[in-house]
Write an enzyme that holds these catalytic residues in place. Structure first.
Site, PDB file in Angstrom:
ATOM      1  N   LYS A   1      35.151  45.635  29.666  1.00 19.98           N
ATOM      2  CA  LYS A   1      34.935  44.347  28.964  1.00 19.98           C
ATOM      3  C   LYS A   1      36.104  43.580  28.198  1.00 19.98           C
ATOM      4  O   LYS A   1      37.096  44.628  27.828  1.00 19.98           O
ATOM      5  CB  LYS A   1      33.762  44.183  28.350  1.00 19.98           C
ATOM      6  CG  LYS A   1      32.381  44.546  28.811  1.00 19.98           C
ATOM      7  CD  LYS A   1      31.844  43.757  29.718  1.00 19.98           C
ATOM      8  CE  LYS A   1      30.503  44.315  30.501  1.00 19.98           C
ATOM      9  NZ  LYS A   1      30.302  43.587  31.577  1.00 19.98           N
TER      10      LYS A   1
ATOM     11  N   SER B   1      31.599  41.193  36.617  1.00 23.15           N
ATOM     12  CA  SER B   1      31.365  40.754  34.839  1.00 23.15           C
ATOM     13  C   SER B   1      32.791  40.333  34.509  1.00 23.15           C
ATOM     14  O   SER B   1      32.835  39.514  33.388  1.00 23.15           O
ATOM     15  CB  SER B   1      30.884  41.835  34.198  1.00 23.15           C
ATOM     16  OG  SER B   1      31.722  42.978  34.042  1.00 23.15           O
TER      17      SER B   1
END
Length: 181
Positions: free
Chosen positions: A78, A37
């Site tokens: 993230k 990701s």
């Protein structure tokens, strides 16, 4: 004489263990990137150093890479896109925060690989979270691999209390050593 030397060694080992535990618990920790990701910035199985003392809202800055508890059993890594009070919008593959265009140079290489397709599909924070801005003591996070990231677009904003640290350095594999920002 032998007893003093053994005691001295035991004392040194105990101090080293306590010091290592303290550093790992409160200052720095090694973690392994799990998943794609954050590609191309971070690759699956890369090892990074997590700085654990910069986890208060005043220490978190836009575009920092953070690790947070997504669930009881899973941590996510993230990039911070929105801070408390920010209105987030993507339009035409461009980030707008509070109406101002923000460059995301860390995505330039990845955008070129998309052959004209947008990397980040259009959205507004209110369409994803039901709120017009990021709430107090919350952040809006996204993975750099925008087409393959479970992030605030799906899970909502993240409480600052869930942040375990900031990614500061990739140290393995050796050919990928770099500082993160």
């Amino acid at each position: 004489m032998m007893g003093k030397e053994i005691f001295s060694w035991i004392k040194a080992i105990v101090i080293a263990v306590i010091l290592a535990f303290t550093i790992r618990t409160y200052i720095f920790a090694p973690i392994v990137v799990d998943g794609e990701s954050m590609m191309p910035t971070l690759k699956d199985h890369e090892r990074i150093v997590l700085s654990k003392f910069d986890t208060k809202i005043n220490d978190i800055h836009r575009f920092d890479i953070v690790v947070f508890h997504a669930s009881k059993d899973k941590d996510y890594i993230k990039r911070v896109i929105g801070l408390p009070g920010d209105h987030i919008e993507y339009n035409n593959d461009t980030l707008y925060i509070n109406g101002e265009n923000y460059e995301e140079s860390y995505l330039d290489k990845y955008k070129k690989q998309m052959a004209g397709e947008p990397l980040t599909l259009d959205f507004k924070i209110e369409d994803r979270t039901g709120r017009k801005t990021v709430p107090k003591d919350q952040i809006f996070v996204m993975g750099d691999n925008r087409r393959n990231s479970l992030d605030s677009r799906e899970i909502g904003t993240v409480s600052v209390d869930e942040i375990t640290g900031k990614a500061s350095l990739v140290y393995l594999p050796i050919e990928n050593i770099k500082t993160l920002r």
